[in-house]
Design an enzyme around this catalytic site. Sequence first.
Site, mmCIF file in Angstrom:
data_model
loop_
_atom_site.group_PDB
_atom_site.id
_atom_site.type_symbol
_atom_site.label_atom_id
_atom_site.label_comp_id
_atom_site.label_asym_id
_atom_site.label_seq_id
_atom_site.Cartn_x
_atom_site.Cartn_y
_atom_site.Cartn_z
ATOM 1 N N TYR A 1 -2.436 -16.430 -5.401
ATOM 2 C CA TYR A 1 -1.665 -15.478 -4.406
ATOM 3 C C TYR A 1 -0.254 -15.615 -4.788
ATOM 4 O O TYR A 1 0.521 -14.348 -4.820
ATOM 5 C CB TYR A 1 -1.901 -15.672 -3.036
ATOM 6 C CG TYR A 1 -1.048 -15.203 -1.953
ATOM 7 C CD1 TYR A 1 -0.961 -13.906 -1.742
ATOM 8 C CD2 TYR A 1 -0.351 -16.240 -1.202
ATOM 9 C CE1 TYR A 1 -0.215 -13.593 -0.826
ATOM 10 C CE2 TYR A 1 0.305 -15.595 0.042
ATOM 11 C CZ TYR A 1 0.420 -14.330 -0.047
ATOM 12 O OH TYR A 1 1.231 -13.672 0.905
HETATM 13 P P1 NAP Z 1 -2.824 -8.647 7.871
HETATM 14 O O1 NAP Z 1 -2.831 -8.853 9.305
HETATM 15 O O2 NAP Z 1 -4.348 -9.260 7.068
HETATM 16 O O3 NAP Z 1 -2.938 -7.194 7.391
HETATM 17 C C1 NAP Z 1 -2.937 -6.619 6.096
HETATM 18 C C2 NAP Z 1 -3.012 -5.089 5.918
HETATM 19 O O4 NAP Z 1 -3.158 -4.689 4.580
HETATM 20 C C3 NAP Z 1 -3.783 -4.407 6.844
HETATM 21 O O5 NAP Z 1 -3.291 -3.427 7.803
HETATM 22 C C4 NAP Z 1 -5.018 -4.054 6.154
HETATM 23 O O6 NAP Z 1 -5.248 -2.793 6.383
HETATM 24 C C5 NAP Z 1 -4.191 -3.632 4.475
HETATM 25 N N1 NAP Z 1 -5.125 -3.728 3.708
HETATM 26 C C6 NAP Z 1 -5.749 -4.905 3.271
HETATM 27 N N2 NAP Z 1 -6.539 -4.573 2.140
HETATM 28 C C7 NAP Z 1 -6.238 -3.293 1.842
HETATM 29 C C8 NAP Z 1 -6.788 -2.412 0.769
HETATM 30 N N3 NAP Z 1 -7.741 -2.663 0.039
HETATM 31 N N4 NAP Z 1 -6.244 -0.889 0.913
HETATM 32 C C9 NAP Z 1 -5.456 -0.908 1.511
HETATM 33 N N5 NAP Z 1 -4.914 -1.479 2.749
HETATM 34 C C10 NAP Z 1 -5.379 -2.921 2.830
HETATM 35 O O7 NAP Z 1 -1.910 -9.211 6.903
HETATM 36 P P2 NAP Z 1 -0.639 -9.706 7.109
HETATM 37 O O8 NAP Z 1 -0.601 -11.436 7.497
HETATM 38 O O9 NAP Z 1 0.200 -9.078 8.193
HETATM 39 O O10 NAP Z 1 0.356 -9.520 5.766
HETATM 40 C C11 NAP Z 1 1.043 -8.505 5.486
HETATM 41 C C12 NAP Z 1 1.778 -8.790 4.173
HETATM 42 O O11 NAP Z 1 2.587 -9.935 4.359
HETATM 43 C C13 NAP Z 1 0.806 -9.117 2.975
HETATM 44 O O12 NAP Z 1 1.253 -8.595 1.799
HETATM 45 C C14 NAP Z 1 0.984 -10.831 2.987
HETATM 46 O O13 NAP Z 1 0.802 -11.256 1.737
HETATM 47 C C15 NAP Z 1 2.488 -10.830 3.607
HETATM 48 N N6 NAP Z 1 2.754 -12.037 4.176
HETATM 49 C C16 NAP Z 1 1.894 -12.614 5.144
HETATM 50 C C17 NAP Z 1 2.190 -13.527 5.656
HETATM 51 C C18 NAP Z 1 1.577 -14.178 6.683
HETATM 52 O O14 NAP Z 1 1.711 -15.694 7.096
HETATM 53 N N7 NAP Z 1 1.069 -13.495 7.680
HETATM 54 C C19 NAP Z 1 3.197 -14.512 4.977
HETATM 55 C C20 NAP Z 1 3.792 -14.383 3.789
HETATM 56 C C21 NAP Z 1 3.698 -13.030 3.219
HETATM 57 P P3 NAP Z 1 -7.037 -2.519 6.588
HETATM 58 O O15 NAP Z 1 -7.613 -3.642 6.994
HETATM 59 O O16 NAP Z 1 -6.872 -1.328 7.612
HETATM 60 O O17 NAP Z 1 -7.521 -1.898 4.987
#
Ligand code: NAP
Length: 247
Positions: free
Chosen positions: A155
């Site tokens: 990741y």
């Molecule tokens: P999340 O709640 O799991 O949401 C992920 C999003 O990505 C969903 O809208 C999902 O939409 C979409 N997605 C997943 N697989 C996909 C695919 N194959 N094609 C198109 N869309 C897809 O994630 P989050 O925690 O908000 O994280 C969002 C971003 O922030 C990510 O890049 C993550 O690496 C980064 N991030 C998160 C954290 C954290 O602690 N949460 C920390 C650092 C960075 P669908 O399910 O509708 O496809």
Amino acid sequence: MSELQGKTALVTGGTSGIGRGAAIALANIGARVVISGRDEVRGTQVVQEIRSAGGQADFLASDLRDEASARSLAGRARELVGHVDVLVNNAGIYPFGPTEKTSEQEFDAVVALNVKAPYFLVAELAPDMAKHGHGAVINVTTMAAEFGASGMGLYGASKAALALLTKSWAAEFGPYGVRVNAVSPGPIRTDGTAGMGDDLDQLAAAAPAGRPGSVEEVAEAIVFLATDRASFVHGAILPVDGGRIAV
Ligand code: NAP
């Protein structure tokens, strides 16, 4: 406030978590937002939420996995809104686990969504922004791209690639008025991290803030980078991690 009135934004992964928060925040300051994701139900809910608050939003279903899906999403977004001014490369997956247990399929899925999709979205949309002489790309990376953490190598490496691309694209498109930056969140409570339970708190405990962050706190940073408030900010990776990588 209507700073982004008349502007359009494409937010990938806008159906959940940070992407949803960013879409709402951008719509709140006047942007017409297009959110993408695979889940039509969640997508429609976010669109309704934005519209009922007086904002403009549409959902485009898209499973981002390769060049074709990325270019197709960009093309459909352009057809819908005419021109994309702001691209938020947010969709991402973060499966954690031991290197020895990672399958090739999992490896390819992480790289496809976290690196390849943003790459070809930028390839399709940034030249257009450059032609218009303005635009903003915000990539969502992670604090785990900055240090070695057991079980987070794949990741972190995928997001480290996106962080480097942020700087490369700043060099490539910045001279044409397109600002390319990134936010680098620490642990944030979202649908995606819900399953981590107390582990999220433990991950957050090492940082000065000592707590997980909220989606709104990350969205605030994305809004900053998307607007002229950040007019002299190019190629920056803005940590929104409670201070974790600073100490
Ligand atoms: P999340 O709640 O799991 O949401 C992920 C999003 O990505 C969903 O809208 C999902 O939409 C979409 N997605 C997943 N697989 C996909 C695919 N194959 N094609 C198109 N869309 C897809 O994630 P989050 O925690 O908000 O994280 C969002 C971003 O922030 C990510 O890049 C993550 O690496 C980064 N991030 C998160 C954290 C954290 O602690 N949460 C920390 C650092 C960075 P669908 O399910 O509708 O496809």
